[in-house]
Scaffold this active site. Structure first.
Site, PDB file in Angstrom:
ATOM      1  N   HIS A  72       0.844  -1.188   0.000  1.00 35.17           N
ATOM      2  CA  HIS A  72       0.000   0.000   0.000  1.00 35.17           C
ATOM      3  C   HIS A  72       0.880   1.239   0.000  1.00 35.17           C
ATOM      4  CE1 HIS A  72      -4.022  -1.788   1.659  1.00 35.17           C
ATOM      5  NE2 HIS A  72      -3.561  -2.420   0.593  1.00 35.17           N
ATOM      6  N   TYR A 200      -9.713   5.313   6.754  1.00 30.11           N
ATOM      7  CA  TYR A 200      -9.972   5.756   8.122  1.00 30.11           C
ATOM      8  C   TYR A 200     -11.090   6.791   8.072  1.00 30.11           C
ATOM      9  CZ  TYR A 200      -5.562   3.672   9.729  1.00 30.11           C
ATOM     10  OH  TYR A 200      -4.562   2.803  10.053  1.00 30.11           O
ATOM     11  N   PRO A 292      -4.823   0.495  18.319  1.00 30.47           N
ATOM     12  CA  PRO A 292      -4.510   0.012  16.972  1.00 30.47           C
ATOM     13  C   PRO A 292      -4.649   1.052  15.865  1.00 30.47           C
ATOM     14  CG  PRO A 292      -6.667  -0.761  17.662  1.00 30.47           C
ATOM     15  CD  PRO A 292      -6.067  -0.081  18.854  1.00 30.47           C
ATOM     16  N   LYS A 296       0.606   0.071  15.042  1.00 32.08           N
ATOM     17  CA  LYS A 296       1.969   0.000  15.562  1.00 32.08           C
ATOM     18  C   LYS A 296       2.257  -1.194  16.471  1.00 32.08           C
ATOM     19  CE  LYS A 296       3.292   3.455  13.338  1.00 32.08           C
ATOM     20  NZ  LYS A 296       3.932   3.079  12.077  1.00 32.08           N
ATOM     21  N   TYR A 383       3.540   6.731   9.948  1.00 30.91           N
ATOM     22  CA  TYR A 383       2.743   5.566   9.566  1.00 30.91           C
ATOM     23  C   TYR A 383       3.632   4.474   8.945  1.00 30.91           C
ATOM     24  CZ  TYR A 383      -1.548   3.052   8.461  1.00 30.91           C
ATOM     25  OH  TYR A 383      -2.554   2.114   8.420  1.00 30.91           O
TER      26      TYR A 383
END
Length: 388
Positions: A72, A200, A292, A296, A383
């Protein structure tokens, strides 16, 4: 029995540490209280930072990951009327890979089995002795017999509820914890992912996340009160609520179907310092828990394992400094990753008890993110994973 390193906990962090040490010629053994089938049945996250992907390849377990993992290059954030695509590749030159934690664990098991590395399952009553001295050992019961392993070092990879952290005297532990007033209701379904990247969603009714395991297996989450039970949520109710929290154009694309797994997990941030005591060293959830939202958990465990494996290898080569500095080195990255997970959680979840001011501040934060390349870069850097 005698081994150089005794690893308590046979999840991915313990197995990876064993594999890295064995590849370096260090005699390591793993003790796991559950059966192999139980460990492989656990459903966990599967967003791997580039650093973890590189470690798995270096450990010789990257073949299936490279063949089946989904790379991704970004993620989509939709909240407070904004639609923000964070382009990891353009902003940082790095990506993340979607590959289930169960599959990582399976690959590690196969590699350890191929080299004849000992992984003792259903080890009960594990107790650590003499960690502060020069001759530590571990006792346990296995296959109906009381057993003992003498070793040079002990690695505690046995999770939040394990024995390792509690072995460090309470007076010497400094623990930091924040419990969030909600949990995540997650379902796994044989449905196509909503998008080719994770989505998200921040909404006044609560947070939602549309994730995936592969092209035909999706994992979706809803923010729910801690008082909710899995039994309160039918599949129909879940899909209906998920659609309400997505923008209309995405809700229309959502593929639905029967759930094959459903659970509710509370969210917390937790860090215990130090991550070492004498010849005992903690790694992963034994020392820290993150919500979550920032993906991580497994990745932090991997960086702990990398630091610890390299420090133990150096120790056996005569360099004592890395092992002495392990706790400080690991905690520096833990705190930064925990900050990121906390900030993502604060930005995208609903906190009704904190009133309208926080909601407006969240809106301002997302609007700033949408218009600032610098803000997007900072999010992307965190990220995809900070450097080891």
């Amino acid at each position: 029995m005698r081994h150089q390193v005794c690893i308590i906990g046979g999840g991915p962090s313990g197995l990876l540490l064993c594999l890295l040490l064995r590849r370096a010629g260090i005699d390591a053994v793993v003790l796991e209280q559950r059966s192999r089938d139980y460990v492989l049945a656990r459903i966990r996250a599967g967003v791997l930072e580039q650093g973890l992907v590189d470690i798995l390849r270096a450990a010789g377990v990257g073949q299936r990951l490279d063949a089946e993992g989904f790379v991704h290059d970004g993620t989509l954030i939709v909240a407070h009327g904004q639609r923000v695509h964070i382009d990891f590749k353009a902003l940082t030159g790095k990506s993340v890979t979607i590959y289930g934690q169960t599959e990582v664990t399976r690959d590690l098991y196969d590699a350890l089995e191929a080299m004849g590395a000992p992984v003792l399952h259903e080890a009960e009553g594990v107790t650590i002795h003499g960690a502060k001295g020069d001759a530590p050992f571990v006792t346990f019961r296995h296959q109906g017999q009381d057993k003992r392993i003498d070793c040079d070092y002990i690695a505690g990879c046995d999770g939040f509820h394990g024995v390792s952290r509690r072995t460090i005297p309470e007076r010497l532990r400094r623990q930091f914890e924040h419990v969030y007033p909600f949990g995540w209701l997650g379902i796994l379904s044989h449905t196509a992912p909503l998008q080719h990247e994770l989505v998200y969603a921040g909404h006044e009714r609560g947070f939602a996340l549309c994730s995936m395991r592969n092209a035909g297996l999706s994992r979706h989450y809803l923010q729910v009160p801690l008082t909710d039970r899995v039994e309160d949520w039918s599949d129909e109710a879940f899909w209906k609520e998920l659609r309400r929290r997505l923008p209309p154009e995405l809700a229309e694309q959502l593929a639905t179907g029967p759930s094959i797994e459903k659970s509710i997990a509370p969210l917390r941030s937790f860090i215990s310092e130090p991550m070492s005591w004498g010849r005992l060293f903690l790694a992963g959830d034994a020392a820290h828990i993150v919500p979550p939202t920032g993906a991580k958990g497994l990745n932090l465990a991997a960086s702990d394992v990398w630091y610890l494996s390299q420090a133990l290898i150096a120790q056996y080569q005569g360099d004592e400094a890395p092992l002495a500095g392990y706790s400080a080195q690991a905690l520096a990255r833990v705190w930064k990753a925990s900050r990121f997970s906390w900030s993502m959680t604060r930005m995208l979840h609903s906190f009704p008890a904190e009133g309208a001011f926080l909601a407006r501040m969240q809106g301002a934060e997302v609007e700033y993110l949408a218009g600032s390349v610098a803000a997007q870069t900072a999010l992307a850097e965190n990220y995809v994973g900070l450097p080891y």
